[in-house]
Structure formats: structure tokens, C-alpha cells
Design a protein around this motif. Structure first.
Motif, PDB file in Angstrom:
ATOM      1  N   ALA A 169       0.832  -1.199   0.000  1.00  0.00           N
ATOM      2  CA  ALA A 169       0.000   0.000   0.000  1.00  0.00           C
ATOM      3  C   ALA A 169       0.870   1.255   0.000  1.00  0.00           C
ATOM      4  N   ARG A 170       1.922   1.230   0.785  1.00  0.00           N
ATOM      5  CA  ARG A 170       2.884   2.336   0.817  1.00  0.00           C
ATOM      6  C   ARG A 170       4.231   1.770   0.415  1.00  0.00           C
ATOM      7  N   PRO A 171       4.739   2.146  -0.751  1.00  0.00           N
ATOM      8  CA  PRO A 171       5.998   1.570  -1.230  1.00  0.00           C
ATOM      9  C   PRO A 171       7.151   1.844  -0.267  1.00  0.00           C
ATOM     10  N   LEU A 172       8.045   0.874  -0.167  1.00  0.00           N
ATOM     11  CA  LEU A 172       9.214   0.997   0.689  1.00  0.00           C
ATOM     12  C   LEU A 172      10.375   1.606  -0.085  1.00  0.00           C
ATOM     13  N   ARG A 173      11.166   2.438   0.589  1.00  0.00           N
ATOM     14  CA  ARG A 173      12.386   2.958  -0.022  1.00  0.00           C
ATOM     15  C   ARG A 173      13.459   1.877   0.070  1.00  0.00           C
ATOM     16  N   LEU A 174      14.258   1.760  -0.987  1.00  0.00           N
ATOM     17  CA  LEU A 174      15.279   0.731  -1.048  1.00  0.00           C
ATOM     18  C   LEU A 174      16.648   1.382  -1.004  1.00  0.00           C
ATOM     19  N   ASP A 175      17.499   0.903  -0.108  1.00  0.00           N
ATOM     20  CA  ASP A 175      18.843   1.435   0.063  1.00  0.00           C
ATOM     21  C   ASP A 175      19.822   0.267   0.035  1.00  0.00           C
ATOM     22  N   VAL A 176      20.621   0.166  -1.038  1.00  0.00           N
ATOM     23  CA  VAL A 176      21.595  -0.908  -1.191  1.00  0.00           C
ATOM     24  C   VAL A 176      22.985  -0.327  -1.020  1.00  0.00           C
ATOM     25  N   ARG A 177      23.760  -0.922  -0.120  1.00  0.00           N
ATOM     26  CA  ARG A 177      25.124  -0.456   0.133  1.00  0.00           C
ATOM     27  C   ARG A 177      26.073  -1.636   0.191  1.00  0.00           C
ATOM     28  N   THR A 178      27.307  -1.387  -0.217  1.00  0.00           N
ATOM     29  CA  THR A 178      28.333  -2.414  -0.098  1.00  0.00           C
ATOM     30  C   THR A 178      29.020  -2.267   1.253  1.00  0.00           C
TER      31      THR A 178
END
Length: 194
Positions: A169-178
Motif C-alpha cells: 500500500a505504501r511503497p518501501l524505499r530501497l537502500d543498497v550499500r556495499t
């Protein structure tokens, strides 16, 4: 340039509430009314008005009853039971780990955050160059810590496609880090966190 997606209105998507919310509101209301009445009477006595009859009677009862009186024991037992129940309600897991899905008609559904974590981990498992992956999901964001030679931008694109399939319903923010210099064994113990 694409047009932004229309977000569901607040009427369609409501935050999941545990049944204990009603209990908390009821207890808070009773305590506020009782404390307000007591405070009003204390202020009235300090100003010069006589003590209310109910307050004088309670003070007399507390001064004259013994601890082994039946009503004192019943009141103490009720207070202990109420306190234990409220403590259990405070400690018991609520609905915070569930994220609501976009409604279809009158039907509403939710998905566990750990389930989303497993979906993302399965999608990332097929990509080359990933030594280890740690996923943390909150109510608004997905944080992915990557160990290996895989391209974080490519991984982010793949995981974003997987998140789009979930129809939250509420999209999630995506944070990809090495994560530089992290040992795969240490991250493998962490696994998927929700």
C-alpha cells in the motif's frame, strides 16, 4: 518522463491496528477522568471549598479498613490482575511487523516484513558476485548490506522489481550499500532481519 503513480487515498489504506489499541484508549480515558476529578477536588480544597463527599469517604475507608479485610484483598487482587494484563498487552507483539497490501475491492491483506525479506533474499541469491547479503526491513525502508563483487546498482534494480511485485500500500524505499571488509561468516549469522 512518466507520470507519477496515483497513491491510494487514506480511506482505502489504513494502518493496521492491534486490538489492544482500544484497551489502551479506554484505560487512558479512565485514568485521565479519575486524575482530573481528584486534581479538581484538591485544588478546590486549597482554594477554600469543602472536600467532596466521595473523597472524604474514600479517605475514611482507607484509614479504617485493615489489610486483611475482604474488600481490600479483592481490590488488591483486581489491581494485580489488571496490571498483569496491561503488562502483557504492552509486551506482546503487535501488528508492527505486518505491512498492508494495496486493497482489491473490499478485501484487505497484509504481509509479514520477514516474508518480504525472504523474497528479496531469494531474488538476490540468483545474482553472481554476491558473497553475502544482510536485509533489514522497517515500516518505510529496506536496507540491504552487500558483501561481494556484485554491482550494487544492478542489485538495487533487481530488488526494486521484486518489491514492485509485492504491491504494498505504501511503497518501501530501497537502500543498497556495499560493506567493505566484512567477513561473510559474520554477515551469514545475521541473516534476514525484520
Amino acid at each position: 518522463m512518466t507520470a507519477p503513480e496515483a497513491e491510494p487515498s487514506s480511506e482505502q489504506v489504513r494502518r493496521l491496528r492491534a486490538p489492544r489499541t482500544t484497551v489502551a484508549v479506554l484505560v487512558a480515558t479512565v485514568l485521565l477522568v479519575g486524575a482530573g476529578a481528584l486534581l479538581y477536588d484538591v485544588i478546590a480544597v486549597r482554594v477554600g471549598y469543602p472536600t467532596r463527599r466521595w473523597r472524604a469517604r474514600i479517605a475514611d475507608e482507607l484509614a479504617t479498613r485493615h489489610l486483611d479485610d475482604l474488600w481490600v484483598l479483592v481490590g488488591a487482587g483486581a489491581a494485580v490482575l489488571l496490571g498483569g494484563w496491561l503488562l502483557w498487552l504492552a509486551v506482546a507483539p503487535g501488528l508492527g511487523r505486518w505491512l498492508p497490501l494495496r486493497p482489491h475491492g473490499d478485501t484487505g491483506a497484509a504481509i509479514d516484513r520477514a516474508g518480504i525479506g525472504h523474497l528479496l533474499a531469494d531474488r538476490a541469491a540468483g545474482l553472481p558476485g554476491i558473497d553475502d547479503l544482510r536485509i533489514r526491513i522497517s515500516r518505510r525502508r529496506v536496507r540491504v548490506a552487500l558483501t561481494g563483487t556484485a554491482d550494487p546498482v544492478s542489485l538495487q534494480r533487481q530488488l526494486r522489481d521484486e518489491l514492485a511485485r509485492v504491491t504494498l500500500a505504501r511503497p518501501l524505499r530501497l537502500d543498497v550499500r556495499t560493506v567493505p571488509g566484512a567477513t561473510p561468516a559474520a554477515n551469514r549469522e545475521a541473516g534476514v532481519a525484520g
